[in-house]
Design a protein around this motif. Structure first.
Motif, PDB file in Angstrom:
ATOM      1  N   THR A  54      15.626 -35.435  13.748  1.00 41.63           N
ATOM      2  CA  THR A  54      14.621 -35.923  14.079  1.00 41.63           C
ATOM      3  C   THR A  54      13.834 -36.546  12.598  1.00 41.63           C
ATOM      4  O   THR A  54      13.410 -38.066  12.696  1.00 41.63           O
ATOM      5  N   ALA A  55      14.591 -35.987  11.549  1.00 37.65           N
ATOM      6  CA  ALA A  55      14.136 -36.538   9.944  1.00 37.65           C
ATOM      7  C   ALA A  55      14.567 -38.549   9.243  1.00 37.65           C
ATOM      8  O   ALA A  55      14.071 -38.814   9.241  1.00 37.65           O
ATOM      9  N   ASP A  59       8.581 -43.757  12.459  1.00 42.73           N
ATOM     10  CA  ASP A  59       7.726 -43.741  13.195  1.00 42.73           C
ATOM     11  C   ASP A  59       7.868 -44.534  13.927  1.00 42.73           C
ATOM     12  O   ASP A  59       8.050 -46.145  13.985  1.00 42.73           O
ATOM     13  N   LEU A  75       6.471 -34.124  17.205  1.00 45.21           N
ATOM     14  CA  LEU A  75       6.926 -35.538  16.908  1.00 45.21           C
ATOM     15  C   LEU A  75       5.782 -36.578  16.756  1.00 45.21           C
ATOM     16  O   LEU A  75       5.567 -37.923  16.436  1.00 45.21           O
ATOM     17  N   GLU A  77       2.814 -36.317  15.742  1.00 44.16           N
ATOM     18  CA  GLU A  77       2.343 -36.904  14.774  1.00 44.16           C
ATOM     19  C   GLU A  77       2.994 -38.465  14.282  1.00 44.16           C
ATOM     20  O   GLU A  77       2.117 -38.960  13.562  1.00 44.16           O
ATOM     21  N   ARG A  78       4.120 -38.344  14.350  1.00 44.03           N
ATOM     22  CA  ARG A  78       4.330 -39.729  13.870  1.00 44.03           C
ATOM     23  C   ARG A  78       4.656 -40.530  14.967  1.00 44.03           C
ATOM     24  O   ARG A  78       5.202 -41.800  14.001  1.00 44.03           O
ATOM     25  N   GLY A  79       4.160 -40.710  15.768  1.00 39.66           N
ATOM     26  CA  GLY A  79       4.423 -41.933  16.569  1.00 39.66           C
ATOM     27  C   GLY A  79       5.410 -41.742  17.234  1.00 39.66           C
ATOM     28  O   GLY A  79       5.652 -42.732  18.245  1.00 39.66           O
ATOM     29  N   ILE A  80       6.236 -40.488  17.061  1.00 37.93           N
ATOM     30  CA  ILE A  80       7.719 -40.385  18.201  1.00 37.93           C
ATOM     31  C   ILE A  80       7.454 -40.024  19.660  1.00 37.93           C
ATOM     32  O   ILE A  80       6.478 -38.454  19.709  1.00 37.93           O
TER      33      ILE A  80
END
Length: 140
Positions: A54-55, A59, A75, A77-80
């Motif tokens: 996932t890294a 975004d 996830l 939080e990163r818009g994922i």
């Protein structure tokens, strides 16, 4: 990690010219430094591996796993958008899938058919990681 043919859905595989065992998170990152927009993980063996993959996501990307290890809140939080995919046996759903197959809506991609006595070769083919469709076993 394996790349699958999802071009019918508008997806472009991150890597297709490398043999499956050499497709790593590092290889994807080297070719896509801005990140990838989607991840369907059917092969990771643990949560740590999925988290590492996932890294690679840009975004706003989407991720799905069959391991049930995605943490949608983290996830997000990163818009994922993350999805844990689970299979639940259901007679009504299976009947619907069968109906779609009969109507030609659902068309499986059979890459190769093996006779029952060739089952060892079928398992070897799967383990080598180069399968792009379904393998079928015939009973005659």
């Amino acid at each position: 990690m394996r790349a699958f043919a999802l071009d019918a859905f508008g997806a472009a595989p991150a890597l297709t010219d490398l043999p499956a065992p050499t497709i790593t998170a590092q290889a994807v990152a080297a070719r896509h430094p801005k990140g990838i927009t989607g991840l369907i993980d059917l092969a990771s063996q643990d949560a740590e591996t999925f988290t590492g993959l996932t890294a690679l996501l840009a975004d706003g990307a989407r991720a799905a796993t069959t391991l049930g290890v995605a943490d949608p809140a983290v996830l997000a939080e990163r818009g994922i958008t993350a999805t844990n995919i689970f299979a639940t046996p259901d007679a009504a759903l299976l009947a619907r899938v069968a109906q779609h197959a009969e109507q030609g809506v659902l068309v499986p991609r059979i890459e190769r058919t093996f006779r029952l006595e060739e089952i060892g070769e079928a398992l070897t083919t799967i383990s080598e990681g180069h399968v792009r469709g379904k393998l079928a076993v015939t009973f005659a």
